[in-house]
Design a protein around this motif. Sequence first.
Motif, PDB file in Angstrom:
ATOM      1  N   GLY A   1      55.404  -4.366  44.527  1.00 35.17           N
ATOM      2  CA  GLY A   1      55.638  -5.613  45.579  1.00 35.17           C
ATOM      3  C   GLY A   1      56.848  -5.626  44.373  1.00 35.17           C
ATOM      4  N   GLY A   2      58.394  -5.274  44.162  1.00 36.09           N
ATOM      5  CA  GLY A   2      59.231  -6.036  43.626  1.00 36.09           C
ATOM      6  C   GLY A   2      59.574  -5.821  42.605  1.00 36.09           C
ATOM      7  N   VAL A   3      58.116  -5.403  41.608  1.00 34.38           N
ATOM      8  CA  VAL A   3      59.029  -5.083  39.954  1.00 34.38           C
ATOM      9  C   VAL A   3      59.094  -4.198  40.105  1.00 34.38           C
ATOM     10  N   PRO A   4      59.918  -3.778  39.028  1.00 34.25           N
ATOM     11  CA  PRO A   4      60.897  -2.272  38.679  1.00 34.25           C
ATOM     12  C   PRO A   4      59.616  -1.384  38.527  1.00 34.25           C
ATOM     13  N   VAL A   5      60.304   0.233  38.979  1.00 31.20           N
ATOM     14  CA  VAL A   5      59.400   0.896  38.420  1.00 31.20           C
ATOM     15  C   VAL A   5      59.664   1.878  37.832  1.00 31.20           C
ATOM     16  N   ALA A   6      59.368   3.321  37.035  1.00 32.86           N
ATOM     17  CA  ALA A   6      59.661   4.210  35.913  1.00 32.86           C
ATOM     18  C   ALA A   6      59.330   4.897  36.374  1.00 32.86           C
ATOM     19  N   ILE A   7      59.994   6.229  35.929  1.00 32.37           N
ATOM     20  CA  ILE A   7      59.420   7.958  35.959  1.00 32.37           C
ATOM     21  C   ILE A   7      60.122   8.155  34.578  1.00 32.37           C
ATOM     22  N   ALA A   8      58.634   8.963  33.749  1.00 34.96           N
ATOM     23  CA  ALA A   8      59.155   9.472  32.753  1.00 34.96           C
ATOM     24  C   ALA A   8      58.623  10.820  32.532  1.00 34.96           C
ATOM     25  N   SER A   9      59.051  11.357  33.419  1.00 37.08           N
ATOM     26  CA  SER A   9      58.723  13.027  33.608  1.00 37.08           C
ATOM     27  C   SER A   9      59.198  13.281  34.478  1.00 37.08           C
ATOM     28  N   GLY A  10      60.291  15.002  34.269  1.00 36.02           N
ATOM     29  CA  GLY A  10      60.405  16.040  35.182  1.00 36.02           C
ATOM     30  C   GLY A  10      61.939  15.808  35.846  1.00 36.02           C
ATOM     31  N   MET A  11      62.526  14.946  34.780  1.00 34.12           N
ATOM     32  CA  MET A  11      63.755  13.918  35.883  1.00 34.12           C
ATOM     33  C   MET A  11      64.842  14.781  35.426  1.00 34.12           C
ATOM     34  N   THR A  12      65.497  15.608  36.312  1.00 34.74           N
ATOM     35  CA  THR A  12      66.906  16.861  36.563  1.00 34.74           C
ATOM     36  C   THR A  12      68.069  15.677  36.628  1.00 34.74           C
ATOM     37  N   THR A  13      69.490  16.423  36.321  1.00 36.94           N
ATOM     38  CA  THR A  13      70.336  16.048  37.511  1.00 36.94           C
ATOM     39  C   THR A  13      70.405  16.343  38.949  1.00 36.94           C
ATOM     40  N   GLU A  14      69.309  17.246  39.186  1.00 36.02           N
ATOM     41  CA  GLU A  14      69.017  18.217  40.733  1.00 36.02           C
ATOM     42  C   GLU A  14      67.961  16.669  41.643  1.00 36.02           C
ATOM     43  N   ASN A  15      66.935  16.607  40.901  1.00 36.96           N
ATOM     44  CA  ASN A  15      66.817  16.039  41.337  1.00 36.96           C
ATOM     45  C   ASN A  15      67.041  14.180  40.984  1.00 36.96           C
ATOM     46  N   VAL A  16      67.146  13.513  40.512  1.00 38.96           N
ATOM     47  CA  VAL A  16      67.269  12.238  40.196  1.00 38.96           C
ATOM     48  C   VAL A  16      67.642  12.043  41.253  1.00 38.96           C
ATOM     49  N   LYS A  17      68.421  11.956  41.999  1.00 41.45           N
ATOM     50  CA  LYS A  17      69.131  11.097  42.742  1.00 41.45           C
ATOM     51  C   LYS A  17      67.748  11.307  44.162  1.00 41.45           C
ATOM     52  N   GLU A  18      67.618  12.052  44.559  1.00 43.43           N
ATOM     53  CA  GLU A  18      65.980  11.797  45.298  1.00 43.43           C
ATOM     54  C   GLU A  18      65.154  10.193  45.537  1.00 43.43           C
ATOM     55  N   PHE A  19      64.830  10.243  43.933  1.00 46.98           N
ATOM     56  CA  PHE A  19      64.090   9.473  43.714  1.00 46.98           C
ATOM     57  C   PHE A  19      64.518   7.848  43.295  1.00 46.98           C
ATOM     58  N   MET A  20      66.387   7.784  43.479  1.00 41.54           N
ATOM     59  CA  MET A  20      66.866   6.302  43.521  1.00 41.54           C
ATOM     60  C   MET A  20      66.270   5.356  43.829  1.00 41.54           C
ATOM     61  N   PRO A  21      66.083   5.513  45.493  1.00 38.78           N
ATOM     62  CA  PRO A  21      65.620   4.179  45.781  1.00 38.78           C
ATOM     63  C   PRO A  21      64.526   3.773  45.901  1.00 38.78           C
ATOM     64  N   TYR A  22      63.969   4.310  45.066  1.00 43.35           N
ATOM     65  CA  TYR A  22      62.424   3.609  45.095  1.00 43.35           C
ATOM     66  C   TYR A  22      62.088   2.909  42.755  1.00 43.35           C
ATOM     67  N   VAL A  23      63.037   4.000  42.270  1.00 40.59           N
ATOM     68  CA  VAL A  23      62.432   3.810  41.150  1.00 40.59           C
ATOM     69  C   VAL A  23      63.498   3.005  40.205  1.00 40.59           C
ATOM     70  N   LYS A  24      63.532   2.852  39.345  1.00 40.40           N
ATOM     71  CA  LYS A  24      64.703   1.849  38.324  1.00 40.40           C
ATOM     72  C   LYS A  24      65.396   2.020  37.233  1.00 40.40           C
ATOM     73  N   CYS A  25      64.197   2.677  37.332  1.00 36.76           N
ATOM     74  CA  CYS A  25      63.883   3.407  34.958  1.00 36.76           C
ATOM     75  C   CYS A  25      63.496   4.974  34.903  1.00 36.76           C
ATOM     76  N   PHE A  26      64.471   5.242  34.430  1.00 35.63           N
ATOM     77  CA  PHE A  26      64.433   6.990  34.161  1.00 35.63           C
ATOM     78  C   PHE A  26      64.008   7.378  32.557  1.00 35.63           C
ATOM     79  N   LEU A  27      63.327   7.680  32.147  1.00 33.84           N
ATOM     80  CA  LEU A  27      63.019   8.015  30.998  1.00 33.84           C
ATOM     81  C   LEU A  27      62.837   9.597  30.899  1.00 33.84           C
ATOM     82  N   VAL A  28      64.113  10.075  30.328  1.00 33.95           N
ATOM     83  CA  VAL A  28      64.509  11.722  30.344  1.00 33.95           C
ATOM     84  C   VAL A  28      64.670  11.983  28.816  1.00 33.95           C
TER      85      VAL A  28
END
Length: 72
Positions: free
Chosen positions: A20-47
């Motif tokens: 509901g508008g609260v920023p979402v983060a992903i803390a696993s599995g992010m790479t240069t190859e896949n990060v763009k796919e998640f950017m519309p839905y996620v604001k923070c990436f712990l990599v």
Amino acid sequence: VKTGEPPTIEKMIIVHKEAGGVPVAIASGMTTENVKEFMPYVKCFLVATGISKDFYNLDPEKTRAFAKALGK
């Protein structure tokens, strides 16, 4: 799924919607190859693994490439 593995995009779409508008983060599995796919839905990436040479050392090239994928 497990450490170092990204969530499914479908899961992150649901999480984004339910947050509901609260920023979402992903803390696993992010790479240069896949990060763009998640950017519309996620604001923070712990990599680490996706930009590392090994368990103790970041890879400067991978780090720059990841930042570039984020538009930085």
